[in-house]
Motif scaffolding. Structure first.
Motif, short mmCIF file in Angstrom:
data_model
loop_
_atom_site.label_atom_id
_atom_site.label_comp_id
_atom_site.label_asym_id
_atom_site.label_seq_id
_atom_site.Cartn_x
_atom_site.Cartn_y
_atom_site.Cartn_z
N SER A 35 8.84 2.43 -7.65
CA SER A 35 9.73 2.53 -6.50
C SER A 35 9.13 1.84 -5.27
CB SER A 35 9.97 4.01 -6.18
OG SER A 35 10.62 4.14 -4.94
N GLY A 36 9.95 1.03 -4.64
CA GLY A 36 9.52 0.38 -3.41
C GLY A 36 9.25 1.40 -2.31
N LEU A 37 9.96 2.51 -2.34
CA LEU A 37 9.78 3.56 -1.34
C LEU A 37 8.36 4.12 -1.38
CD1 LEU A 37 11.24 5.10 0.86
CD2 LEU A 37 11.95 6.74 -0.86
N LEU A 91 6.09 -3.16 1.63
CA LEU A 91 7.21 -3.88 1.02
C LEU A 91 6.74 -5.15 0.32
CD1 LEU A 91 10.29 -4.17 0.61
CD2 LEU A 91 10.34 -5.39 2.80
N VAL A 92 5.88 -5.91 0.98
CA VAL A 92 5.39 -7.16 0.38
C VAL A 92 4.53 -6.87 -0.85
CG1 VAL A 92 3.81 -9.09 0.78
CG2 VAL A 92 5.58 -8.56 2.44
N ALA A 127 3.25 4.43 1.30
CA ALA A 127 1.80 4.28 1.25
C ALA A 127 1.32 3.32 2.33
CB ALA A 127 1.37 3.78 -0.13
N GLY A 128 2.04 2.22 2.53
CA GLY A 128 1.68 1.27 3.58
C GLY A 128 1.74 1.89 4.96
N ILE A 129 2.78 2.67 5.22
CA ILE A 129 2.91 3.33 6.52
C ILE A 129 1.80 4.35 6.71
CG2 ILE A 129 4.37 4.89 7.88
CD1 ILE A 129 6.80 3.33 6.77
N LEU A 148 6.89 -6.16 -3.65
CA LEU A 148 7.57 -7.38 -4.12
C LEU A 148 6.65 -8.28 -4.94
CD1 LEU A 148 9.63 -8.28 -0.93
CD2 LEU A 148 10.51 -7.44 -3.12
N VAL A 149 5.38 -8.35 -4.57
CA VAL A 149 4.45 -9.25 -5.24
C VAL A 149 3.80 -8.61 -6.46
CG1 VAL A 149 2.26 -10.51 -4.96
CG2 VAL A 149 3.96 -10.57 -3.16
N ALA A 150 3.38 -7.36 -6.35
CA ALA A 150 2.49 -6.79 -7.36
C ALA A 150 3.17 -5.90 -8.40
CB ALA A 150 1.39 -5.98 -6.68
#
Length: 143
Positions: A81-83, A128-129, A88-90, A132-134
């Motif tokens: 999930s992108g969410l 998000l990036v 995690a990034g936030i 999309l990449v990994a």
């Protein structure tokens, strides 16, 4: 296994570069860049690139252990999930924000809404990036 490791590393590199770029855009405030007026800032693009690399390096140094922990959790519990990666990034960005705040001395402080928004936006973009990449996504079944 090798492909997974390469994806994780490339995703991390892309994520910290994007996080660095977001931080630089918040600090530099180039309205001309956002409007697409590249001729007005063509002389300053090299400086923006260097600042982005410096900010990305700082982001990478701080976030690497946390990012690889999040990637390991996502691999262990097959999370696609992108969410998850955005959250995690936030969270990693907020940890960086509060670590910087905790390390401050004197009356000048980073604790303000604009700096917090810059960190949250960079964490969002990085998560998000990375996703999309990994993160491999399901391919449509061929008939």
């Amino acid at each position: 296994m090798f492909v997974t490791v390469v994806r994780i590393i490339l995703g991390f590199i892309a994520a910290v570069l994007v996080a660095g770029a977001v931080q630089v855009l918040f600090v530099a405030g180039y309205d001309d860049l956002l409007k697409g007026n590249f001729s007005a800032i063509s002389d300053q693009l090299e400086g923006l690139g260097l600042l982005t690399l410096l900010a990305a390096t700082q982001s990478a140094v701080f976030s690497a252990p946390f990012a690889f922990l999040a990637a390991a959790i996502a691999a262990w519990q097959p999370i696609r999930s992108g969410l998850f990666f955005i959250a995690a990034g936030i969270l990693i960005a907020l940890a960086g924000f509060f670590a910087q705040y905790a390390g401050e001395a004197g009356s000048a402080t980073i604790l303000n809404r604009y700096a917090l928004a810059a960190y949250v936006a960079s964490g969002f973009a990085a998560g998000l990036v990375y996703w999309l990449v990994a993160v491999p996504r399901a391919r449509p079944a061929s008939a």
